[in-house]
Scaffold this motif. Structure first.
Motif, PDB file in Angstrom:
ATOM      1  N   ASN A  62       0.856  -1.180   0.000  1.00 25.94           N
ATOM      2  CA  ASN A  62       0.000   0.000   0.000  1.00 25.94           C
ATOM      3  C   ASN A  62       0.895   1.233   0.000  1.00 25.94           C
ATOM      4  N   VAL A  63       0.635   2.145  -0.904  1.00 23.69           N
ATOM      5  CA  VAL A  63       1.506   3.310  -1.082  1.00 23.69           C
ATOM      6  C   VAL A  63       0.658   4.570  -1.192  1.00 23.69           C
ATOM      7  N   ILE A  64       1.149   5.649  -0.582  1.00 24.93           N
ATOM      8  CA  ILE A  64       0.529   6.959  -0.726  1.00 24.93           C
ATOM      9  C   ILE A  64       1.549   7.898  -1.346  1.00 24.93           C
ATOM     10  N   ALA A  65       1.210   8.498  -2.472  1.00 25.06           N
ATOM     11  CA  ALA A  65       2.089   9.468  -3.127  1.00 25.06           C
ATOM     12  C   ALA A  65       1.669  10.872  -2.716  1.00 25.06           C
ATOM     13  N   VAL A  66       2.656  11.705  -2.417  1.00 27.72           N
ATOM     14  CA  VAL A  66       2.389  13.056  -1.927  1.00 27.72           C
ATOM     15  C   VAL A  66       3.151  14.069  -2.764  1.00 27.72           C
ATOM     16  N   CYS A  67       2.432  15.047  -3.305  1.00 30.26           N
ATOM     17  CA  CYS A  67       3.092  16.173  -3.963  1.00 30.26           C
ATOM     18  C   CYS A  67       2.633  17.458  -3.276  1.00 30.26           C
TER      19      CYS A  67
END
Length: 283
Positions: A62-67
């Motif tokens: 499970n991955v969360i990408a943040v910009c």
């Protein structure tokens, strides 16, 4: 309502620090990061320029990408990660919304240098008890999930730190940043130094660790229990890294208790199926 394939901020807040929390990837541009060089707790910096090279390493996770604002950069990274086999979402609103909501952020300046594989490396005295298990737990759950810990003889800590580029902690010496400060233990110092004091469950846990580590079980009742568990662990394991792995579960449980269950008591009667109590007292 959140956009498709995004995660609300408040949901991510609940996942951070938990044993099965997602990998958090900060994919902001260098310019955006320079404008606000802080990280969501547990986040790791990744450049989208070479996402094709590193995305497969997160397959099955499970991955969360943040910009910066939760738009094309993080959503594109999340989409790429999904096609590489991850269960990936973008953080709704990005770093800007996270910071505006007042959630904790870890200053990049507080982190030690990383090795060639992007990991922080730490060194301390062998045969850990309280602080030297609590601090690695804190680092892996809230600062650097891939952190490396070296346990060595007390008189070798300084030499190992110099030769292996490791950061010493919970030791005495000139220039040591991460150690006891007056009545505060190293765990206290790290919670504050990493910008995590806004997480109330952690500040509660810090009281327990301080009481256990500084022989002051009167601070909070749970401190005496942590002393007992810590001493028990140290006698169960001859290998310090195996002890750390086992200790991680204890601190995971304590953190969840501090977060969710401080007002709960154990009453075995309340957990019986309906009607079983009356049946038990029937002659």
């Amino acid at each position: 309502m959140s956009a498709l394939n995004t995660i609300p901020i408040e949901k991510l807040v609940r996942l951070i620090g938990t044993a099965n929390g997602p990998a958090i990837l900060d994919v902001r541009t260098n310019e955006d990061f320079a404008a606000d060089p802080r990280l969501i707790p547990g986040a790791v910096r990744k450049a989208v320029d070479d996402i094709a090279d590193w995305a497969p390493s997160f397959a099955g996770q499970n991955v969360i990408a943040v910009c910066r604002a939760g738009h094309s950069l993080s959503q594109g990274a999340a989409s790429w990660l999904r096609q590489a086999g991850s269960d990936a979402d973008a953080l709704d609103g990005g770093m800007a919304a996270w910071a505006k909501a007042g959630h904790p952020l870890v200053p990049e300046s507080a982190l030690p240098p990383r090795d060639a594989r992007g990991r922080t490396v730490w060194v301390t005295r062998a045969r850990p008890k309280v602080d030297r298990i609590a601090c690695p737990w804190l680092i892996r759950r809230f600062v650097d999930p891939s952190a490396v810990f070296l346990f060595v003889a007390p008189n070798e800590v300084a030499g190992v730190a110099e030769r292996f580029g490791a950061t010493p902690f919970d030791v005495e010496g000139d220039g040591i940043v991460w150690s006891h400060d007056g009545e505060r233990c190293t765990f206290d110092v790290m919670v504050e130094g990493f910008g995590l004091a806004g997480l109330l469950p952690l500040t509660h846990l810090a009281l327990i660790v301080r009481g256990a580590d500084t022989a002051r079980p009167d601070i909070v009742p749970e401190a005496a229990g942590l002393v007992a568990l810590s001493l028990g662990l140290s006698r169960m394991f001859a290998d310090d890294l195996e002890q750390l792995d086992a200790g991680m579960l204890i601190y995971d449980a304590l953190y969840r208790w501090c977060r969710d269950a401080t007002g709960e008591t154990h009453d075995w009667v309340s957990h019986q199926p309906k009607g079983s109590r009356a049946k038990a007292v029937t002659p």
